[in-house]
Scaffold this motif. Structure first.
Motif: not given
Length: 345
Positions: A26-33, A116, A131-132
């Motif tokens: 999920r780290t890529d999702d955090v980065r984009r958010l 988050v 959102d995440l």
């Protein structure tokens, strides 16, 4: 006597490994958010707030982003609108059902924040509203005191900080954490001696600093919950600015320290000062000059809190039993806490 609290402490290596496996993707999702979000704000209560403290330190030290605590009462009591268009708001709740935090997250979104949720329950209200959602994999927790759910939150904070860092991979060695924690909780090195020292003194305080301050605050909370003792959990910098006056021969001081890092020298230097005032000293991760040494993890400072808190939880569980108390069901507590009475309805 085997308690559920102790069983769940022993389950932590597996819970940590599952959480790393669940959240690393999920780290890529955090980065984009987080793109365009200059500040990271954390909202939580109780043990989750102590995990958020670790997250705030990591976000600034590892990711280089300004981080702060967001007061839920601004949203739920004062109901003031705040411009959060620049912010990533992270709400932590093990159950995901604390009404105050669910409301705070919804409020943050209306104020423009990206949000988050960090929770152990994927279908909780907090997770659904974010959102995440970063859903830890600690598994169901039967004892009232949070143990494995708390360490899983610390893992989530480490992976969050890594995702927010300018270069991925800033938090190195997280794959070593399960084995390091397993060695601590199975070996129980120094636990019985630490419990004996604490039983011999009617008052307790806990201190640490930097990344380890979150552990000091959490262990103080656990001692209050399970052992029914008022216990301050202080940064040693704050301890020296006044509260050290309470230290005398009735006090057992728990000093939490990593094996390395810039705060280690100060924590080591605090021990003889505490002893000169008559205190007995229990070192968790710190051996020099203490009355009882509880082994700390073979981990760098940035990840050491995950192991230090597991060692401290064993001390708390043992002390509760030594006092004739049931650590699984502390007096007057329940698993999901609502901040205000009307929230329970």
């Amino acid at each position: 006597m085997t308690t559920m609290m102790r069983e769940e402490i022993l389950e932590q290596p597996a819970a940590i490994a599952r959480t790393v496996a669940a959240l690393r993707p999920r780290t890529d999702d955090v980065r984009r958010l987080a793109v365009g979000r200059r500040q990271v704000l954390f909202a939580a209560r109780g043990s989750s707030d102590n995990a958020a403290t670790y997250g705030r330190y990591l976000t600034e030290i590892v990711a280089g982003r300004a981080a702060a605590a967001l007061a839920p009462s601004v949203a739920t009591a004062y109901r003031r609108r705040v411009d959060l268009g620049h912010a990533l708001v992270v709400c932590l709740s093990q159950s995901g059902e604390t009404a105050e935090l669910v409301e705070t997250l919804a409020w943050a979104r209306t104020c423009g924040a990206a949000t988050v949720a960090v929770t152990n329950v994927g279908d909780s209200a907090l997770a659904r509203g974010a959102d995440l959602a970063l859903v830890t994999a600690a598994g169901p927790e039967r004892a009232i005191p949070a143990t494995k759910t708390f360490t899983a939150q610390l893992v989530a904070m480490a992976l969050l900080a890594d995702a927010l860092a300018p270069t991925p991979g800033a938090v190195r060695g997280i794959e070593r954490v399960p084995d390091a924690v397993a060695e601590l909780v199975r070996g129980r090195s120094g636990i019985e001696r630490a419990v004996d020292v604490l039983l011999g003194r009617p008052r307790t305080l806990v201190t640490g600093r930097g990344l380890g301050y979150a552990v000091a605050a959490e262990l103080a909370l656990k001692l209050e919950e399970t052992c029914l003792r008022p216990v301050p959990g202080l940064s040693y910098a704050d301890l020296r600015h006044g509260p050290i006056a309470i230290v005398d021969d009735r006090v057992a001081a728990i000093v939490v320290a990593p094996r390395d890092g810039p705060v280690l020298a100060g924590l080591t230097g605090l021990v003889p000062e505490l002893r000169s005032r008559g205190a007995a000293v229990v070192g968790i991760g710190l051996a020099a000059g203490v009355d009882a040494h509880v082994a700390g993890p073979d981990l760098p400072e940035i990840l050491a809190p995950i192991g230090l808190v597991a060692a401290g939880q064993l001390v708390v569980e043992g002390l509760a039993r030594g006092l004739g108390l049931d650590p699984d069901a502390p007096r007057g507590l329940r698993k999901v806490t609502q901040t205000d009475p009307e929230e329970a309805g």
